[in-house]
Write a protein that holds these residues in place. Structure first.
Motif, PDB file in Angstrom:
ATOM      1  N   GLY A  84     -14.232   2.409 -52.904  1.00 28.13           N
ATOM      2  CA  GLY A  84     -13.917   1.193 -52.490  1.00 28.13           C
ATOM      3  C   GLY A  84     -13.386   0.286 -53.810  1.00 28.13           C
ATOM      4  N   ARG A  85     -13.564   0.618 -54.860  1.00 24.98           N
ATOM      5  CA  ARG A  85     -13.024  -0.300 -56.015  1.00 24.98           C
ATOM      6  C   ARG A  85     -11.738  -0.243 -56.037  1.00 24.98           C
ATOM      7  NH1 ARG A  85     -17.895  -1.764 -58.967  1.00 24.98           N
ATOM      8  NH2 ARG A  85     -16.323  -3.273 -60.015  1.00 24.98           N
ATOM      9  N   ASN A  86     -10.824  -1.328 -56.489  1.00 27.20           N
ATOM     10  CA  ASN A  86      -9.458  -1.237 -56.776  1.00 27.20           C
ATOM     11  C   ASN A  86      -8.873  -0.554 -58.087  1.00 27.20           C
ATOM     12  OD1 ASN A  86      -8.932  -3.168 -58.964  1.00 27.20           O
ATOM     13  ND2 ASN A  86      -9.570  -4.746 -57.591  1.00 27.20           N
ATOM     14  N   THR A  88      -6.927  -1.290 -60.241  1.00 26.84           N
ATOM     15  CA  THR A  88      -6.883  -2.210 -61.338  1.00 26.84           C
ATOM     16  C   THR A  88      -8.236  -1.879 -62.296  1.00 26.84           C
ATOM     17  OG1 THR A  88      -5.315  -3.928 -60.449  1.00 26.84           O
ATOM     18  CG2 THR A  88      -6.513  -4.620 -62.402  1.00 26.84           C
ATOM     19  N   GLU A  89      -9.269  -1.946 -61.209  1.00 28.77           N
ATOM     20  CA  GLU A  89     -10.752  -1.694 -62.134  1.00 28.77           C
ATOM     21  C   GLU A  89     -10.780  -0.360 -62.576  1.00 28.77           C
ATOM     22  OE1 GLU A  89     -13.776  -4.477 -59.702  1.00 28.77           O
ATOM     23  OE2 GLU A  89     -12.644  -3.065 -58.206  1.00 28.77           O
ATOM     24  N   VAL A  90     -10.250   0.693 -61.907  1.00 29.80           N
ATOM     25  CA  VAL A  90     -10.434   2.221 -62.454  1.00 29.80           C
ATOM     26  C   VAL A  90      -9.547   2.134 -63.652  1.00 29.80           C
ATOM     27  CG1 VAL A  90      -9.942   4.368 -61.816  1.00 29.80           C
ATOM     28  CG2 VAL A  90     -11.031   2.788 -60.086  1.00 29.80           C
ATOM     29  N   ALA A  91      -8.398   1.728 -63.546  1.00 33.13           N
ATOM     30  CA  ALA A  91      -7.329   2.041 -64.563  1.00 33.13           C
ATOM     31  C   ALA A  91      -7.966   1.311 -65.950  1.00 33.13           C
ATOM     32  CB  ALA A  91      -6.168   1.144 -64.403  1.00 33.13           C
ATOM     33  N   SER A  92      -8.534  -0.235 -65.748  1.00 35.19           N
ATOM     34  CA  SER A  92      -8.857  -0.991 -66.804  1.00 35.19           C
ATOM     35  C   SER A  92     -10.239  -0.069 -67.448  1.00 35.19           C
ATOM     36  CB  SER A  92      -9.260  -2.115 -66.437  1.00 35.19           C
ATOM     37  OG  SER A  92      -9.919  -3.047 -67.329  1.00 35.19           O
ATOM     38  N   THR A  93     -10.967   0.325 -66.626  1.00 38.56           N
ATOM     39  CA  THR A  93     -12.114   1.122 -67.064  1.00 38.56           C
ATOM     40  C   THR A  93     -11.916   2.319 -67.948  1.00 38.56           C
ATOM     41  OG1 THR A  93     -13.689   0.301 -65.288  1.00 38.56           O
ATOM     42  CG2 THR A  93     -14.528   2.334 -66.451  1.00 38.56           C
ATOM     43  N   LEU A  94     -10.871   3.072 -67.644  1.00 36.76           N
ATOM     44  CA  LEU A  94     -10.548   4.570 -68.426  1.00 36.76           C
ATOM     45  C   LEU A  94      -9.436   3.902 -69.410  1.00 36.76           C
ATOM     46  CD1 LEU A  94     -10.215   6.792 -65.438  1.00 36.76           C
ATOM     47  CD2 LEU A  94     -11.726   6.548 -66.954  1.00 36.76           C
ATOM     48  N   GLY A  95      -8.866   2.596 -69.526  1.00 35.26           N
ATOM     49  CA  GLY A  95      -7.993   2.447 -70.572  1.00 35.26           C
ATOM     50  C   GLY A  95      -6.738   2.601 -70.285  1.00 35.26           C
ATOM     51  N   ILE A 127      -7.722  -0.425 -52.596  1.00 37.62           N
ATOM     52  CA  ILE A 127      -8.687   0.419 -53.027  1.00 37.62           C
ATOM     53  C   ILE A 127      -8.442   1.872 -52.922  1.00 37.62           C
ATOM     54  CG2 ILE A 127     -10.270  -1.529 -52.123  1.00 37.62           C
ATOM     55  CD1 ILE A 127     -10.795   0.497 -49.778  1.00 37.62           C
ATOM     56  N   LEU A 128      -9.187   2.449 -53.678  1.00 37.79           N
ATOM     57  CA  LEU A 128      -9.122   3.760 -53.923  1.00 37.79           C
ATOM     58  C   LEU A 128     -10.394   4.679 -53.338  1.00 37.79           C
ATOM     59  CD1 LEU A 128      -7.922   4.118 -57.747  1.00 37.79           C
ATOM     60  CD2 LEU A 128      -6.731   4.062 -55.823  1.00 37.79           C
ATOM     61  N   VAL A 129      -9.876   5.717 -52.483  1.00 32.20           N
ATOM     62  CA  VAL A 129     -10.927   6.464 -52.028  1.00 32.20           C
ATOM     63  C   VAL A 129     -10.525   8.171 -52.121  1.00 32.20           C
ATOM     64  CG1 VAL A 129     -11.454   5.180 -50.272  1.00 32.20           C
ATOM     65  CG2 VAL A 129     -10.028   6.615 -50.003  1.00 32.20           C
ATOM     66  N   LEU A 130     -11.568   9.080 -52.230  1.00 34.56           N
ATOM     67  CA  LEU A 130     -11.136  10.339 -52.133  1.00 34.56           C
ATOM     68  C   LEU A 130     -10.976  10.756 -50.724  1.00 34.56           C
ATOM     69  CD1 LEU A 130     -14.019  11.904 -54.723  1.00 34.56           C
ATOM     70  CD2 LEU A 130     -11.400  11.268 -55.190  1.00 34.56           C
ATOM     71  N   THR A 131     -10.052  11.871 -50.653  1.00 36.00           N
ATOM     72  CA  THR A 131      -9.658  12.344 -49.465  1.00 36.00           C
ATOM     73  C   THR A 131     -10.917  13.546 -49.508  1.00 36.00           C
ATOM     74  OG1 THR A 131      -8.314  13.843 -50.479  1.00 36.00           O
ATOM     75  CG2 THR A 131      -7.411  12.060 -49.645  1.00 36.00           C
ATOM     76  N   ASP A 132     -10.912  14.348 -48.222  1.00 37.13           N
ATOM     77  CA  ASP A 132     -11.686  15.452 -48.078  1.00 37.13           C
ATOM     78  C   ASP A 132     -11.476  16.479 -49.040  1.00 37.13           C
ATOM     79  OD1 ASP A 132     -13.360  14.241 -46.168  1.00 37.13           O
ATOM     80  OD2 ASP A 132     -12.210  14.941 -44.347  1.00 37.13           O
ATOM     81  N   LYS A 133     -10.198  16.566 -49.074  1.00 39.23           N
ATOM     82  CA  LYS A 133      -9.670  17.516 -50.316  1.00 39.23           C
ATOM     83  C   LYS A 133      -9.967  17.272 -51.717  1.00 39.23           C
ATOM     84  CE  LYS A 133      -5.652  20.130 -51.805  1.00 39.23           C
ATOM     85  NZ  LYS A 133      -4.015  20.046 -51.773  1.00 39.23           N
ATOM     86  N   GLY A 134      -9.883  16.161 -52.075  1.00 39.19           N
ATOM     87  CA  GLY A 134     -10.103  15.499 -53.141  1.00 39.19           C
ATOM     88  C   GLY A 134     -11.582  15.451 -53.423  1.00 39.19           C
ATOM     89  N   LYS A 135     -12.604  15.467 -52.529  1.00 38.66           N
ATOM     90  CA  LYS A 135     -14.032  15.641 -52.697  1.00 38.66           C
ATOM     91  C   LYS A 135     -14.195  17.140 -53.054  1.00 38.66           C
ATOM     92  CE  LYS A 135     -15.286  11.865 -49.560  1.00 38.66           C
ATOM     93  NZ  LYS A 135     -15.694  11.387 -48.469  1.00 38.66           N
TER      94      LYS A 135
END
Length: 176
Positions: A84-86, A88-95, A127-135
């Motif tokens: 559920g995080r957006n 922008t937050e994920v990209a920023s955290t990973l640089g 927001i980003l979520v994993l799909t079942d295939k992604g999991k």
């Protein structure tokens, strides 16, 4: 004193031969003699980059069947751990720069590994979520990383050195 034509030619040939030998000695060896790195081998940044390239090469080899890069794997891990995080937050955290991150998400979405969902709180955000295939792919990837990639690093370094290296690299990443 005069020099005969034969002696002159002989001396000239000897000089040319010596010059050619010097040129061969200074030229790169076709047999693959390694270049001398000199001070470069003592530069921390250079050694870190060379180590990173080797680690990434091994990671890509281990993940070949899943076709995941280190950055994609990192994104999937963060999305799993922080649902559920957006983006922008994920990209920023990973640089990861925004244009690169959008292209990566496009790739992950096209492979049905994750999905972007418009945020109910901010319609401009996804927001980003994993799909079942992604999991399922992430689960397999984590097993491969643990049993092949990280296991090889642990074998090479040993537990104590591994922990010390992580601590030192974290210090550089957080304080430099």
């Amino acid at each position: 004193m005069t020099v005969s034509k034969a002696a002159e030619k002989s001396a000239e040939a000897t000089a040319k031969g010596a010059e050619a030998a010097r040129a061969r000695k200074d030229a790169p060896d076709d047999a693959g003699e390694a270049l001398q790195l000199g001070e470069l081998s003592e530069q921390l940044g250079y050694v870190l980059k060379r180590a990173q390239l080797k680690v990434f090469e091994n990671f890509l080899h281990c993940m070949a069947s899943l076709q995941l890069t280190p950055a994609q794997f990192s994104v999937l891990l963060l999305v799993e751990k922080n649902p559920g995080r957006n983006q922008t937050e994920v990209a920023s955290t990973l640089g990861i720069l925004r244009p690169n991150f959008v292209a990566m998400l496009d790739n992950l979405e096209s492979r049905d590994l994750c999905a972007r969902i418009r945020s109910t709180n901010d319609r401009r955000s996804h927001i980003l979520v994993l799909t079942d295939k992604g999991k399922a792919v992430l689960s397999r990837a984590k097993k491969l990383v643990a049993t092949k990639h990280e296991a090889r690093l642990n074998e090479l370094l040993g537990g104590a050195n591994r922990e010390a290296l992580i601590a030192m690299l974290s210090k550089i990443a957080n304080e430099f």
